[in-house]
Design a protein around this motif. Structure first.
Motif, short mmCIF file in Angstrom:
data_model
loop_
_atom_site.label_atom_id
_atom_site.label_comp_id
_atom_site.label_asym_id
_atom_site.label_seq_id
_atom_site.Cartn_x
_atom_site.Cartn_y
_atom_site.Cartn_z
N TYR A 163 0.86 -1.18 0.00
CA TYR A 163 0.00 0.00 0.00
C TYR A 163 0.90 1.24 0.00
CZ TYR A 163 -3.82 -3.11 1.57
OH TYR A 163 -4.75 -4.11 1.69
N SER A 164 1.73 1.36 -1.02
CA SER A 164 2.61 2.51 -1.16
C SER A 164 3.37 2.74 0.15
CB SER A 164 1.79 3.74 -1.56
OG SER A 164 2.61 4.88 -1.76
N ASN A 165 3.24 3.93 0.75
CA ASN A 165 3.97 4.24 1.98
C ASN A 165 3.08 4.17 3.23
OD1 ASN A 165 2.42 6.49 1.29
ND2 ASN A 165 3.84 7.94 2.24
N ALA A 166 1.97 3.43 3.15
CA ALA A 166 1.01 3.37 4.26
C ALA A 166 1.65 2.84 5.54
CB ALA A 166 -0.19 2.52 3.88
N GLU A 167 2.50 1.83 5.44
CA GLU A 167 3.13 1.28 6.64
C GLU A 167 4.05 2.32 7.29
OE1 GLU A 167 3.27 -3.55 6.29
OE2 GLU A 167 5.05 -2.43 5.67
N ASP A 168 4.78 3.07 6.47
CA ASP A 168 5.67 4.10 7.01
C ASP A 168 4.87 5.16 7.77
OD1 ASP A 168 8.25 3.24 5.91
OD2 ASP A 168 7.34 3.66 3.98
N ILE A 169 3.77 5.61 7.17
CA ILE A 169 2.95 6.65 7.80
C ILE A 169 2.30 6.12 9.07
CG2 ILE A 169 0.91 8.10 7.51
CD1 ILE A 169 3.36 9.11 6.00
N LEU A 170 1.78 4.92 9.01
CA LEU A 170 1.15 4.33 10.19
C LEU A 170 2.17 4.17 11.32
CD1 LEU A 170 -1.16 2.95 11.70
CD2 LEU A 170 -0.54 0.81 10.55
N GLY A 171 3.33 3.64 10.98
CA GLY A 171 4.36 3.44 12.00
C GLY A 171 4.80 4.74 12.65
N LEU B 201 8.47 -4.46 9.53
CA LEU B 201 8.74 -4.16 10.93
C LEU B 201 9.46 -2.82 11.06
CD1 LEU B 201 9.94 -7.56 12.48
CD2 LEU B 201 7.65 -6.54 12.56
N GLN B 202 10.39 -2.55 10.17
CA GLN B 202 11.11 -1.28 10.20
C GLN B 202 10.16 -0.12 9.91
OE1 GLN B 202 14.34 -1.70 7.40
NE2 GLN B 202 15.34 -3.32 8.59
N SER B 203 9.32 -0.28 8.90
CA SER B 203 8.37 0.77 8.55
C SER B 203 7.39 1.03 9.68
CB SER B 203 7.60 0.39 7.28
OG SER B 203 8.45 0.33 6.16
N LEU B 204 6.92 -0.03 10.30
CA LEU B 204 5.93 0.08 11.36
C LEU B 204 6.55 0.43 12.72
CD1 LEU B 204 3.82 -3.02 10.31
CD2 LEU B 204 3.03 -0.64 10.24
N ARG B 205 7.88 0.46 12.77
CA ARG B 205 8.61 0.82 13.99
C ARG B 205 8.24 -0.08 15.16
NH1 ARG B 205 9.81 7.28 13.79
NH2 ARG B 205 10.03 7.43 11.53
N THR B 206 8.27 -1.37 14.88
CA THR B 206 7.92 -2.36 15.90
C THR B 206 8.78 -3.59 15.71
OG1 THR B 206 6.04 -3.51 16.91
CG2 THR B 206 6.10 -3.44 14.51
N ASP B 207 8.78 -4.48 16.69
CA ASP B 207 9.55 -5.71 16.58
C ASP B 207 8.67 -6.93 16.36
OD1 ASP B 207 8.42 -5.79 19.07
OD2 ASP B 207 10.26 -6.25 20.17
N LYS B 208 7.36 -6.71 16.31
CA LYS B 208 6.44 -7.81 16.05
C LYS B 208 5.08 -7.25 15.65
CE LYS B 208 5.40 -8.08 21.00
NZ LYS B 208 5.46 -8.93 22.22
#
Length: 308
Positions: A92-100, A135-142
């Protein structure tokens, strides 16, 4: 566990069921006026709020833009209402980056049930690399849920998801699609693999999942995320100029969006709906569908006729 207020409210509904002709199923699934409806994930017994949200389109925006600012309020209202499930994907394009970024900045990650996907990749190594990027985009480890998107390389990618589940990086695994034409193939895969979740399209005018997928999910103990609840917005055009049924107010329904979401949730196989929006007011409107009674079978049929 139900609160005393939920018990009282549901008891009152049951007392009036003979007069209203509502089914026990609909009444038992009702939410209270001040707590969002929750549903159980069969594989674990964990309860999750029935109103979630998607990120396709709505989160594919530029950081620092007016749309980005609006999403801060969208998420605030979402969590304030008690909702948790957010569905996204690396494609979804950059959606994970924005959400994270938004979750991290607001300290909201602990409240979120993140559902992402293995999408458009082939082979074990590509699947693992894509997940690490997520995980990197969402800034999480799980993440709470990792789904194989649209059955792509599903045997390998589901094995990857389950490998990550054993490692504790994924809590649940799932399989998704969004087209009626894929229902039979999806059902075959679900029957064979028995994932924790399946995600499929379901709305007033697209009810194909009721035929085979929903009964199978109930029989096998599989949670269901319902996407395309507004049929890509087409449902609103179909009710343009039409008034809500007279009984809508008795269920606390004040908009067609709430009606369409309650329609989906009135099928007990549906664990949660995941409508996407980047507008705070629409988010508040969607969230209201998670409160109060659901539709009876007769009411659902009336809505089908109205929309059709």
């Amino acid at each position: 566990m139900s609160t005393r207020r939920q018990f009282i409210g549901q008891s009152a509904l049951l007392a009036g069921s003979a007069l209203l002709g509502s089914s026990w199923t609909s009444l038992a699934a009702a939410a209270s006026e001040d707590e969002m409806l929750t549903r159980t994930i069969p594989s674990s017994g964990e309860r999750v709020p029935a109103i979630g949200m998607g990120t396709s389109g709505s989160f594919e925006i530029t950081q620092g833009s007016p749309e980005y600012t609006a999403l801060k309020e969208v998420l605030k209202r979402f969590f304030d209402a008690g909702a948790t499930i957010i569905d996204t994907a690396p494609t979804y394009s950059n959606a994970e980056d924005i959400l994270g970024l938004l979750l991290d900045d607001a300290g909201l990650r602990p409240k979120a049930f993140i559902a992402t996907k293995l999408s458009g990749v082939s082979g074990r190594e590509q699947g693992l690399k894509q997940f690490q990027r997520s995980l990197q985009s969402l800034r999480t480890d799980k993440v709470e849920l990792l789904q194989v998107h649209n059955l792509g390389d599903w045997k390998t990618q589901l094995a990857v998801a389950r490998e990550l589940q054993k490692q504790g990086k994924v809590k649940y695994t799932g399989i998704t699609h969004y087209l009626d034409s894929a229902h039979d193939q999806l059902a075959d895969v679900v029957q064979e693999t028995k994932p924790d979740f399946l995600q499929i399209n379901y709305s007033v005018t697209n009810r194909g999942a009721e035929r085979r997928l929903f009964p199978m999910a109930q029989d096998l103990g599989i949670a269901v995320l319902a996407n395309r609840n507004f049929n890509d917005g087409k449902l609103f055009n179909q009710v343009k100029g039409k008034s809500l049924p007279a009984w809508a107010s008795e269920l606390g329904i004040t908009s067609w969006a709430q009606m369409f979401l309650k329609f989906c949730l009135s099928h007990e196989a549906v664990t949660a709906v995941i409508p996407a929006t980047g507008k705070p007011d629409r988010q508040s409107d969607n969230l209201k569908a998670g409160f109060g009674p659901l539709l009876s079978a007769a009411q659902k049929q009336e809505v089908i006729k109205l929309v059709g």
